[in-house]
Scaffold this motif. Sequence first.
Motif, PDB file in Angstrom:
ATOM      1  N   PRO A 151       9.957   0.988  -0.419  1.00 10.97           N
ATOM      2  CA  PRO A 151      10.460   0.989  -1.810  1.00 10.97           C
ATOM      3  C   PRO A 151       9.477   0.394  -2.809  1.00 10.97           C
ATOM      4  O   PRO A 151       9.573   0.675  -3.997  1.00 10.97           O
ATOM      5  N   HIS A 152       8.539  -0.419  -2.342  1.00 14.68           N
ATOM      6  CA  HIS A 152       7.575  -1.014  -3.279  1.00 14.68           C
ATOM      7  C   HIS A 152       6.715   0.058  -3.950  1.00 14.68           C
ATOM      8  O   HIS A 152       6.233  -0.138  -5.065  1.00 14.68           O
ATOM      9  N   MET A 153       6.521   1.197  -3.267  1.00 11.65           N
ATOM     10  CA  MET A 153       5.758   2.282  -3.862  1.00 11.65           C
ATOM     11  C   MET A 153       6.431   2.825  -5.116  1.00 11.65           C
ATOM     12  O   MET A 153       5.765   3.285  -6.055  1.00 11.65           O
ATOM     13  N   PHE A 154       7.744   2.779  -5.130  1.00 15.46           N
ATOM     14  CA  PHE A 154       8.524   3.303  -6.257  1.00 15.46           C
ATOM     15  C   PHE A 154       8.736   2.233  -7.322  1.00 15.46           C
ATOM     16  O   PHE A 154       8.678   2.523  -8.519  1.00 15.46           O
ATOM     17  N   VAL A 155       8.997   1.012  -6.888  1.00 19.01           N
ATOM     18  CA  VAL A 155       9.345  -0.057  -7.829  1.00 19.01           C
ATOM     19  C   VAL A 155       8.170  -0.425  -8.727  1.00 19.01           C
ATOM     20  O   VAL A 155       8.321  -0.586  -9.946  1.00 19.01           O
ATOM     21  N   ASP A 189       4.429  10.431  -5.790  1.00 17.49           N
ATOM     22  CA  ASP A 189       3.999  10.159  -4.417  1.00 17.49           C
ATOM     23  C   ASP A 189       5.031   9.340  -3.644  1.00 17.49           C
ATOM     24  O   ASP A 189       5.135   9.454  -2.418  1.00 17.49           O
ATOM     25  N   ALA A 190       5.778   8.495  -4.359  1.00 15.53           N
ATOM     26  CA  ALA A 190       6.705   7.576  -3.692  1.00 15.53           C
ATOM     27  C   ALA A 190       8.039   8.212  -3.337  1.00 15.53           C
ATOM     28  O   ALA A 190       8.835   7.607  -2.612  1.00 15.53           O
ATOM     29  N   THR A 221       0.844  -1.201   0.000  1.00 13.78           N
ATOM     30  CA  THR A 221       0.000   0.000   0.000  1.00 13.78           C
ATOM     31  C   THR A 221       0.871   1.240   0.000  1.00 13.78           C
ATOM     32  O   THR A 221       2.070   1.182   0.299  1.00 13.78           O
ATOM     33  N   ASP A 222       0.245   2.372  -0.331  1.00 14.60           N
ATOM     34  CA  ASP A 222       1.005   3.619  -0.371  1.00 14.60           C
ATOM     35  C   ASP A 222       0.858   4.378   0.940  1.00 14.60           C
ATOM     36  O   ASP A 222       0.393   3.829   1.942  1.00 14.60           O
TER      37      ASP A 222
END
Length: 287
Positions: free
Chosen positions: A251-255, A242-243, A68-69
């Motif tokens: 980091p999952h928000m960016f990847v 947003d990431a 989640t973000d």
Amino acid sequence: MADSIPMTKPTPLGSLGLGSVGLVAGTGLLALYVLLWFASPYLFLPGPDKMDLLARLSAPSHVHLLGTDHLGRDVLARIVAAIPVSLGASLLTMFGIFAIALPWGLCAGLLEGRIDALMMRLADIIMAFPTLILTLAIIGFMGASLEAAIIGVAVAWWPSMARLVRALVLSAKEKDFVKAARLGGASRMRVVFYHILPQILPPLAVIVSLETASVLLALSGLSFLGIGAQPPMAEWGAMLNDARSFFAQAPHMFVAPGVAVTLAVLAFNLIGEGLRDLLDKREPYRW
């Protein structure tokens, strides 16, 4: 006996169908995006804007496959919801560029003389402005939004495409069969639609596919800067924006959106390279 044995020549790499493989792979990637979008109602994903503040910045799990973000929104749901926005905006922008550049380049290449010079000078004036600066000026005038980004990129991008169309038209006009059609009494419209357009559209298809990848990166970059798609719209570049503040923490928000953009750009590039390979192997004047 030795003379009767046919000598086998080494097979060139181009004949191994590598371009066809790339074309199939690129088309398959785009088809996968479209399939994900159409299948999203059956994937039991939460709404892309549904917030769960208790689960904010959660790592990927069986509940949220991509995590989640910062507002607790499901990243996978937003990635899927952004497919028609990001890809649709890129295709719409490319359609606008092509819709302006094709008739502009055709008219300039066919009419020549003063009209050609005037049309190309107008295109040169627009090309004199750096693409990013002109795009930012249009966005600043219209206000930050995805629609303004689409218009800005299209306005800044079409002159280079128009010059390419003009160059292809000038080359096609010099072909012997085009001159023969003119001498045979064919009308100008018939020459254009039956002899010139069939020559220039295949190479333009390659350029359009490759340029769509660049347009996708440009629109995503503008959203990343905060002047393209605006919150809460799900768009890959906006998700990367947003990431930024949570790269170390989540980091999952960016990847996830980064991989989505990368695969989409790769798909368009593979399609363009595959089309070019197929066109290079075609028989002369067979379209």
